[in-house]
Design a protein around this motif. Structure first.
Motif, PDB file in Angstrom:
ATOM      1  N   VAL A 210       1.189  -1.439  -0.072  1.00  0.00           N
ATOM      2  CA  VAL A 210       0.310  -0.449  -0.118  1.00  0.00           C
ATOM      3  C   VAL A 210       1.198   1.716   0.455  1.00  0.00           C
ATOM      4  N   ALA A 211       0.464   2.214  -1.140  1.00  0.00           N
ATOM      5  CA  ALA A 211       1.273   3.465  -1.225  1.00  0.00           C
ATOM      6  C   ALA A 211       0.544   5.108  -1.306  1.00  0.00           C
ATOM      7  N   PHE A 212       0.404   5.063   0.253  1.00  0.00           N
ATOM      8  CA  PHE A 212      -0.456   6.554   0.062  1.00  0.00           C
ATOM      9  C   PHE A 212       0.542   7.441  -0.786  1.00  0.00           C
ATOM     10  N   ALA A 213      -0.125   7.863  -1.144  1.00  0.00           N
ATOM     11  CA  ALA A 213       0.009   9.625  -2.788  1.00  0.00           C
ATOM     12  C   ALA A 213      -0.850  10.431  -2.726  1.00  0.00           C
ATOM     13  N   HIS A 214      -0.745  11.215  -4.036  1.00  0.00           N
ATOM     14  CA  HIS A 214      -1.720  12.185  -4.377  1.00  0.00           C
ATOM     15  C   HIS A 214      -1.942  11.749  -5.175  1.00  0.00           C
TER      16      HIS A 214
END
Length: 343
Positions: A210-214
């Motif tokens: 999981v990667a939280f980005a924009h």
């Protein structure tokens, strides 16, 4: 003496610039010393769930903030982030322990989104790795602009949209972080490769991350790199939310850095792994037209660094990249057509 050394390099750089107008390949050809390693890595695919952060104070105030740490999330954003742990959410995430890695950009809004999800999932102490490569597309001169203004919206979106069309050299005016599509693609790709390396480096972990980005970073990098981009889904999302991805919206990709990446789903909508003929030909053309652009930019960066060994390495890699693009393009087009015809 120095001038006589620089002239051959200058000539070669001009040649690369000329080739860049017509050559291609979205990923720089690896140096010979790295080939054997990448061949080994190609055997294993991983999955990355790219998640846009929850609503931030900048979102609520229509402020274009692209410099970390940025604004925190709102109370609405807290609820959105916590909802990621709720099984009633059609796009709820798995238990945090399932993932090989959990990542976030350097912005408060991504890190707080991750923290609220982990707290709601009962794992508040789970480690989140910070990767600057996941940061939002830098807005340059438009930083802190009013997103209620159509001029700011168009000004910020124009260059990234051109990058997805294969025009990597279109500049983001005023940005020294993402001056063009090559620089943007390089930094995000580095982050994706870090995630990949961490995942396959632990044989006991799952292959999911999981990667939280924009919104901009996720949408533009995905459209620039996957083999099956779905521009229709992105357009529908923008018409509904005025953004390529809603807050806590998710884009799932799978693959590896050597063989490439496939788009699995966009905000809950599955995407066919086999693109139609038009999309396949577009990807062939995109890859063909970008190799020279990438090679030339890397040569320029090497010149700016002033290290002769790096300059020669960049020129060698760039030359191979351009030649490979010329060789591969006809076969790629042929394969796309025969595949579409079922041959």
């Amino acid at each position: 003496m120095q001038r006589s050394v620089i002239r051959p390099w200058t000539t070669a750089t001009v040649a690369l610039l000329g080739a860049g107008a017509i050559a291609a390949g979205p990923v720089a050809t690896p140096l010979a010393s790295a080939v054997s390693v990448q061949i080994l890595l190609a055997a294993q695919d991983i999955t990355i769930d790219l998640i846009r952060h929850a609503q931030s104070e900048d979102n609520a105030g229509h402020v274009l903030g692209t410099i970390p740490p940025g604004a925190p999330i709102t109370s609405v954003g807290v609820e959105q982030a916590q909802y990621l742990a709720d099984p009633a959410n059609p796009q709820h995430l798995a238990d945090p322990s399932y993932y090989a890695g959990i990542y976030a950009s350097e912005f408060l809004r991504t890190q707080q989104t991750a923290a609220e999800w982990l707290g709601a999932a009962g794992a508040p102490d789970t480690s989140v790795s910070i990767l600057g490569g996941l940061n939002e597309i830098n807005a340059g001169w438009l930083e802190d602009g009013d997103l209620s203004s159509l001029l700011v919206q168009v000004g910020y979106a124009f260059a990234p949209l051109m990058w997805t069309m294969g025009s990597f050299w279109v500049p983001m005016l005023g940005s020294d972080i993402d001056p063009n599509g090559v620089a943007f693609n390089d930094r995000v790709t580095d982050a994706i490769q870090t995630i990949y390396g961490n995942t396959i480096g632990d044989p006991d972990s799952s292959d999911s991350n999981v990667a939280f980005a924009h919104a901009g970073t996720i949408a533009i990098w995905t459209l620039m790199n996957v083999r099956n981009p779905d521009f229709g889904l992105v357009l529908e999302e923008m018409l509904d939310t005025r953004s390529p991805l809603a807050n806590t919206g998710q884009v799932v990709i799978e693959g590896n850095p050597t063989d490439g990446w496939t788009l699995v789903s966009w905000n809950g909508t599955e995407v066919s792994a086999t693109p139609d003929l038009f999309t396949s030909l577009f990807v062939d053309w995109r890859d063909f037209t970008t190799a020279g652009q990438i090679a030339t930019w890397h040569v320029i960066e090497a010149f700016e660094g002033g290290d002769h060994a790096e300059i020669l390495a960049a020129m060698e890699t760039g030359f191979d990249q351009v030649v490979n693009a010329f060789v591969a393009f006809p076969q790629d087009v042929f394969d796309s057509i025969t595949s579409a015809l079922g041959c």
